[in-house]
Design an enzyme around this catalytic site. Structure first.
Site, PDB file in Angstrom:
ATOM      1  N   ARG A  78     -30.149  18.906 -34.662  1.00  0.00           N
ATOM      2  CA  ARG A  78     -30.159  18.427 -33.280  1.00  0.00           C
ATOM      3  C   ARG A  78     -31.491  18.746 -32.611  1.00  0.00           C
ATOM      4  NH1 ARG A  78     -25.809  19.995 -28.476  1.00  0.00           N
ATOM      5  NH2 ARG A  78     -26.891  18.894 -26.807  1.00  0.00           N
ATOM      6  N   ASN A  97     -20.236  12.442 -32.521  1.00  0.00           N
ATOM      7  CA  ASN A  97     -21.265  11.529 -32.019  1.00  0.00           C
ATOM      8  C   ASN A  97     -22.140  11.001 -33.135  1.00  0.00           C
ATOM      9  OD1 ASN A  97     -20.871  11.388 -29.174  1.00  0.00           O
ATOM     10  ND2 ASN A  97     -21.544  13.514 -29.008  1.00  0.00           N
ATOM     11  N   CYS A  99     -14.228  10.276 -25.922  1.00  0.00           N
ATOM     12  CA  CYS A  99     -15.345  10.914 -25.228  1.00  0.00           C
ATOM     13  C   CYS A  99     -14.793  11.555 -23.961  1.00  0.00           C
ATOM     14  CB  CYS A  99     -16.413   9.872 -24.884  1.00  0.00           C
ATOM     15  SG  CYS A  99     -17.862  10.545 -24.036  1.00  0.00           S
ATOM     16  N   HIS A 155     -21.305   6.441 -24.050  1.00  0.00           N
ATOM     17  CA  HIS A 155     -22.529   6.989 -23.459  1.00  0.00           C
ATOM     18  C   HIS A 155     -23.404   5.912 -22.824  1.00  0.00           C
ATOM     19  CE1 HIS A 155     -22.384  11.036 -25.866  1.00  0.00           C
ATOM     20  NE2 HIS A 155     -21.310  10.806 -25.127  1.00  0.00           N
ATOM     21  N   TYR A 194     -25.661   9.580 -18.775  1.00  0.00           N
ATOM     22  CA  TYR A 194     -26.475   9.083 -19.884  1.00  0.00           C
ATOM     23  C   TYR A 194     -27.345   7.896 -19.466  1.00  0.00           C
ATOM     24  CZ  TYR A 194     -23.965  12.078 -23.125  1.00  0.00           C
ATOM     25  OH  TYR A 194     -23.448  13.169 -23.779  1.00  0.00           O
TER      26      TYR A 194
END
Length: 416
Positions: A90, A141, A161, A191, A238
């Site tokens: 990440r 995700n 989500c 998102h 987002y």
């Protein structure tokens, strides 16, 4: 009733356990199987999970295993919450795109594509071992892409989500009403969503909310109040990556990544989970992210298994819901949840301002899934070129090389 959590060693898991304990009447679970290849993490998470359930007087048994087959055997629902590559991957997703002047984020843009490339093949390999009659609830995700991969492969899957339930709870709190009285005009892709209506007992109170609480809402989503007022809708946070791209890039270049923050939190959480005296969800977990995840997961599983027919926001096949998208696309909209699966509710025509961006990102998701399934630098470059946060050939090519090099250990086809 047996549930399995794949990625059960995640620091998120006690959030789930807290929900199972509090909402036992909605979802009477008798066994929870936590599946994870990391035995050290799994032992700590399973330990606190057992203590939390014992403190709550919940009779469910917690089984911790590194064997997927053992964990999912007999499960009626399987929750997926994987992070292939962990926080280290990440960190790369969030920082590498900045070198090319692009937003660094783990679920959208170049970082989101890298995560999809690593994740989709692993999820499909795992899903092939899940009993075909079990429901798969995907929290992994990028949810939209992963859910579509599962559906395309023939699995009984629904994407989940926590953005929608977060909005519902915050709007209810501002109105001083029970969350169950609030329903959302939620539309878009995972998102990439807007709240175009907030219904209180059937009456749209969004204009009143914006008038009375607009500044707080704007601060929460990181966008100007003037924009929200002009739209008459609340974009998810987002959307800031799209509506304020360059500003976000400047900010990201001057502060630690979210991955670094979360890695520090996870280290401390795992310490707490390993303490035999800790038998409640630590307050620090609320800062980890995933707020209301447990409530959303319990509600969805309870409705899928209990045929409750209530309305929840989930990720599912478009199937004509948004007529400007292909039927096989995955969208995030309110749906009636039944034992046969979610059925999307009709959606009011989507304004061009939103429809254009939704269609653009949906096309990218199609290309991203093809790249994840079949590999190839050209497919990766095409997906990047199609993404509205990138969209330039030279940048797409440079990012392709950088992403493939950084993720080589997770992409066997790069060695061909």
């Amino acid at each position: 009733m047996k549930l399995a959590v794949v990625g059960g060693g995640s620091t998120y898991t006690p959030e789930l356990i807290d929900g199972f304990a509090r909402l036992r009447e909605d979802l009477p679970v008798s066994e929870i199987a936590l599946v994870d290849p990391d035995a050290g993490r799994l032992e700590r998470v399973a330990g606190i999970s057992r203590r939390m359930l014992a403190r709550a007087g919940h009779p469910a048994r917690v089984v911790a295993t590194g064997s997927l087959e053992e964990g999912v055997a007999g499960a009626q629902a399987v929750l997926l919450q994987l992070r292939v590559g962990g926080q280290a991957a990440r960190e790369v997703d969030e920082t590498l795109p900045l070198r090319c002047g692009c937003v660094g984020q783990e679920t959208t843009g170049a970082g989101g594509l890298a995560k999809a490339l690593r994740t989709v093949p692993v999820v499909l390999e795992l899903a092939a071992k899940i009993p075909p009659d079990a429901w798969i609830v995907d929290f992994t995700n990028p949810v939209g892409i992963v859910t579509r991969a599962l559906l395309d492969a023939g699995h009984r899957a629904v994407g989940l989500c926590n953005v929608a339930i977060g909005f519902q709870r915050r709007f209810a709190a501002r109105l001083g009403v029970a969350p169950g009285r609030i329903s959302l005009g939620h539309v878009g892709l995972n998102h990439l969503t807007w709240e175009r209506a907030v219904h209180l007992d059937g009456r749209d109170v969004l204009p009143e909310l914006i008038a009375s609480h607009g500044r707080e809402i704007a601060d929460e989503v990181g966008l100007p109040l003037e924009l929200i007022t002009r739209l008459g809708a609340v974009p998810s946070y987002y959307l800031r990556y799209f509506y304020a791209h360059d500003e976000v890039v400047r900010e990201q270049r001057t502060r630690p990544s979210r991955a670094a923050e979360v890695a520090a939190m996870e280290a401390r959480l795992l310490e707490l989970y390993g303490d035999p005296a800790v038998d409640t969800k630590p307050e620090l977990l609320d800062r980890r992210g995933g707020a209301f995840y447990s409530e959303a997961a319990v509600a969805l599983v309870a409705s899928l298994l209990g045929d409750r027919g209530d309305v929840q926001v989930v990720n599912l096949r478009n199937a004509g819901t948004l007529p400007f998208l292909p039927g096989e696309a995955v969208v995030e909209v309110p749906a009636r949840i039944t034992a046969a699966g979610p059925v999307p509710l009709p959606v009011e025509p989507v304004e061009p301002l939103y429809a254009g961006l939704i269609a653009h990102v949906s096309a990218y998701e199609t290309l991203a899934l093809e790249a994840a399934l079949y590999g190839g630098a050209d497919r990766v470059a095409d997906a990047l070129l199609a993404h509205p946060l990138i969209g330039q050939e030279a940048i797409a090519r440079e990012l392709t090389g950088l992403l493939l090099e950084a993720n080589r250990a997770y992409l066997p086809w790069t060695a061909l």
